[in-house]
Design a protein around this motif. Structure first.
Motif, PDB file in Angstrom:
ATOM      1  N   SER A 148      54.411  43.222  29.679  1.00 58.69           N
ATOM      2  CA  SER A 148      54.103  43.026  31.099  1.00 58.69           C
ATOM      3  C   SER A 148      52.642  43.338  31.384  1.00 58.69           C
ATOM      4  O   SER A 148      51.935  42.561  32.046  1.00 58.69           O
TER       5      SER A 148
ATOM      6  N   ALA B  28      44.641  39.105  35.495  1.00 57.26           N
ATOM      7  CA  ALA B  28      43.676  39.808  36.359  1.00 57.26           C
ATOM      8  C   ALA B  28      42.253  39.501  35.910  1.00 57.26           C
ATOM      9  O   ALA B  28      41.357  39.264  36.739  1.00 57.26           O
TER      10      ALA B  28
ATOM     11  N   THR C 288      56.403  40.457  35.549  1.00 59.54           N
ATOM     12  CA  THR C 288      57.251  41.591  35.161  1.00 59.54           C
ATOM     13  C   THR C 288      58.716  41.165  35.117  1.00 59.54           C
ATOM     14  O   THR C 288      59.457  41.547  34.209  1.00 59.54           O
TER      15      THR C 288
ATOM     16  N   ILE D  42      49.697  40.759  32.718  1.00 60.34           N
ATOM     17  CA  ILE D  42      49.053  41.017  34.018  1.00 60.34           C
ATOM     18  C   ILE D  42      47.543  41.197  33.840  1.00 60.34           C
ATOM     19  O   ILE D  42      46.740  40.670  34.623  1.00 60.34           O
TER      20      ILE D  42
ATOM     21  N   TYR E 169      51.623  37.553  41.080  1.00 62.70           N
ATOM     22  CA  TYR E 169      51.773  37.221  39.655  1.00 62.70           C
ATOM     23  C   TYR E 169      52.330  38.423  38.884  1.00 62.70           C
ATOM     24  O   TYR E 169      53.201  38.263  38.012  1.00 62.70           O
ATOM     25  N   ALA E 170      51.840  39.615  39.216  1.00 67.57           N
ATOM     26  CA  ALA E 170      52.299  40.827  38.509  1.00 67.57           C
ATOM     27  C   ALA E 170      53.814  41.007  38.708  1.00 67.57           C
ATOM     28  O   ALA E 170      54.545  41.315  37.756  1.00 67.57           O
TER      29      ALA E 170
END
Length: 719
Positions: free
Chosen positions: A41, A49, A73, A45, A68-69
């Motif tokens: 995850s 980012a 996840t 991310i 998106y995070a």
């Protein structure tokens, strides 16, 4: 009976329910799973980012990053479930599985068990065909004397009510099982299914040690039912064992897609779930065995704060009951390696969405329990995962909306894209290469579970053959993947709307699930259900094309599916395509390769029962008024099942209207009030056969004239 406290004195192994797995080892498993999940995850991310960072962060990009995070996840959890499930299937299968706690040929003595069929205006032929198939399957095991079957009706449709009584008596007569198969109807369906089961427990629960809860379309073979009771007997610290039901009996393209996916991909996912959740499993509301005593003592559902639909009575009771059972110290297991547990699914996308609307509300209610005291952390994960099953769609929708806004804002600014170096500088990636890497990484997380399920089948000859052989398995996976990609944006739109509706206070209804494929979804219904999605897709595509053709093509998998949503919905609902795929053995499941006896029994009985109930001069509730045999049956059941409060006699003018205007002219509530009052029932029967025909409605006269010639009691199987 031993309590959870007594059992805990014997050590954690006993309480966990499986001597093959210690609490310490279960913790190690969870740590490994959580570490893998976290690494994947965080990597995804950070990669995203940095991609955002390299073209300068804005307020909109921060929102996109957060969305998106959350989404990444969620899909990482599915990836890890499949990965660990695949490895678990290749490892020592005697470790960490409740089914391994006793030998396969165990002769553990059984205890009294009730099998519950809660029904609510369901197709009577299908329900009672399932009851018959289940009873006959149990009888073949020679252990049927330990089981009683209960049809627990909450039906509010008067025709369904009387048909259920007719079907029940005929079944008891055919099987000589009046003392084994029981029927009860509640006058008011208080608290829906959970209230129905609770009513059973308050009345008859003390007579049984276990209950096996079915849905109206559930099926389990005799050996599986016996095995579940043996597992409970051998593991007194276990409060609930959930089977992993596979879909069966689908005819349409959509139905067969779901059926294939549940049977083909389900194995790696459920194995992965069992790997980390162990004795902190979940309850899916049916096809599960429950220890009655702790369920009564500890699983009373709480009233949620605020009002429905987000608060009030809990709609999706199962997750909560599993958490309460675990809180009381009893283990809850998923038995992922015990097959022959089945259910049926919706035949098309629209019916599936109708069911999802109810589930969406139920899962969102679980938000109140996420931080509730004394619940196990794993149960909180179950709640969160259930919420994300619907909230994830809204987050995906918002991610695409804010991505569109970001593109529009940039294109309108007239600025040139300035690319800076990020913390992935050592990789020496250009922005295009960075984007490709990000896309590839996301695709790996999304599609690896399907690849693992494919490998699981390809490496196992027996499994490969049952799914149609190497080439058909590969073709089925490709077909399912492409079609699922087309259906995903439509589900996104449906679920997003449902979630907003719930938050705005719109409640869900509670209707029987449609399982009849018919001739597929009519065009008018497809357009009515999807016109909003179609308009959204057209507007979205226009905006994307106007500002950036690159973004237009990036968005096209979603926008094109929305524009074509009525066509996709119509095509996938087709039983003709579904049957054609079956002839070519595509999307084949093991049950189509070799039909289980319990399913063929169910199908044969369903057809016979449907024919029986639909023939003759009258059907449904009218039979309880006209037929002397069924009038007596209905009257007797009313007498044996008093409502508690006295039943008011219906008005005299209503009785007269029923005779002079005809049964079909009355409303549902008027029919129910006549059917509930025994003296009125007797009076109506007497008046129908003794009153002058001139004072009866034409519809009654026609039915009564035709009645003696058809010998309905023989037709219904009573003589």
């Amino acid at each position: 009976m031993a309590t959870a406290q007594d059992l805990s004195e014997h050590g954690p192994e006993v309480l966990l329910g499986s001597p093959a797995m210690s609490a310490k080892r279960a913790s190690v498993r969870r740590f490994i799973f959580l570490a893998t999940f976290s690494i994947i995850s965080v990597a995804g991310i950070l990669l995203f980012a940095d991609f955002m960072w390299r073209t300068a962060m804005t307020e909109i990009k921060w929102i996109i990053l957060v969305l998106y995070a959350i989404l990444f996840t969620h899909i990482s959890l599915g990836f890890c479930n499949a990965l660990f499930g695949f490895m678990s299937l290749r490892g020592n299968r005697s470790v960490g599985r409740i089914n391994a706690s006793i030998p396969a040929d165990s002769d553990t003595p059984l205890a009294a068990t009730a099998i519950l069929f809660p029904v609510y205006n369901e197709d009577v032929s299908r329900v009672f065909a399932g009851v018959r198939a289940t009873y006959e399957a149990l009888r073949k095991t020679g252990q049927h004397e330990h089981f009683d079957l209960f049809i627990l009706s909450d039906s509010t449709n008067p025709d369904r009510w009387v048909e259920e009584e007719v079907a029940w008596l005929r079944l008891c007569k055919d099987l000589n099982a009046l003392d084994r198969i029981h029927y009860r109807r509640r006058i008011k369906n208080v608290d829906k299914k959970s209230g129905n089961v609770r009513d059973f427990l308050e009345t008859w629960g003390a007579r049984y040690r276990y209950m096996i809860v079915f849905d109206a379309d559930s099926l389990m073979t005799g050996p599986t039912l016996v095995r579940l009771v043996q597992l409970m007997q051998a593991n007194p610290g276990v409060g609930l064992i959930q089977t992993a039901p596979g879909l069966i009996g689908a005819d349409t393209f959509y139905g067969r897609l779901q059926q294939f996916a549940s049977r083909f991909y389900g194995r790696v996912f459920t194995s992965g779930l069992n790997y980390w959740q162990q004795s902190e499993g979940n309850y899916w509301g049916h096809n599960a065995i429950i220890r009655i005593e702790p369920f009564i003592e500890h699983c009373e559902l709480p009233e949620l704060p605020y009002k429905e639909p987000i608060g009030g009575k809990i709609l999706s009771h199962d997750f909560v009951e599993a958490a309460l059972m675990r809180r009381a110290g009893y283990a809850v297991w998923l038995v992922d390696d015990l097959e022959d547990s089945y259910e049926e699914g919706p035949p098309n996308l629209i019916d599936s969405a109708v069911r999802d609307r109810r589930w969406c509300q139920g899962n969102l209610q679980h938000s109140w329990l996420l931080f509730s005291g004394q619940l196990h952390a794993v149960n909180r994960v179950h709640f969160f995962n259930g919420i994300m099953g619907y909230a994830g769609s809204l987050f995906w929708f918002l991610f695409l909306v804010f991505s569109t806004l970001s593109v529009v804002r940039f294109e309108r600014s007239g600025l040139t894209l300035f690319v800076s170096e990020g913390f992935t500088r050592p990789l020496g990636l250009s922005l295009a290469e960075h984007g490709t890497l990000l896309l590839a990484f996301t695709a790996v997380i999304l599609f690896t579970p399907k690849i693992l399920a494919w490998l699981d089948a390809v490496w196992d000859k027996q499994r490969r053959v049952r799914f149609g052989g190497f080439f058909r398995v590969t073709g089925s996976v490709l077909l399912e993947t492409v079609t699922s990609a087309l259906l995903a944006p439509l589900l996104m739109a449906f679920h997003s709307r449902f979630l907003v509706e719930v938050l705005l206070g719109r409640k869900s209804g509670w209707n029987a699930q449609n399982r009849d494929a018919g001739e597929g979804t009519p065009w008018v219904d497809a357009l009515r259900a999807h016109w909003g999605q179609m308009v959204l897709g057209l507007i979205w595509s226009g905006i994307a094309w106007h500002y950036s053709t690159t973004f237009f093509w990036w968005l096209s998998p979603v926008s094109f599916a929305l524009v074509l949503s009525p066509v996709i919905s119509k095509i996938t609902s087709s039983p003709h395509i579904g049957r054609s795929l079956r002839r070519h053995r595509l999307l084949q499941t093991p049950e189509e390769h070799q039909q289980p006896t319990i399913w063929s029994t169910c199908c044969r009985e369903e057809a016979h029962l449907r024919d029986m109930l639909e023939k003759g001069p009258m059907q449904g509730a009218a039979l309880a008024l006209a037929d002397p045999y069924i009038n007596s049956l209905h009257y007797t059941l009313l007498e044996q099942n008093p409502a508690g409060a006295p039943i008011e006699a219906p008005p005299a003018e209503l009785v007269e209207r029923a005779l002079s205007e005809g049964w079909d002219e009355l409303s549902k509530d008027e029919k129910i009030s006549l059917l509930l009052h025994p003296p009125t029932l007797r009076r109506l029967h007497h008046e129908l056969w003794h009153r002058s025909a001139r004072t009866l409605a034409d519809s009654w006269r026609e039915r009564l004239y035709a009645y003696p010639a058809t010998n309905p009691q023989q037709l219904l199987g009573f003589v």
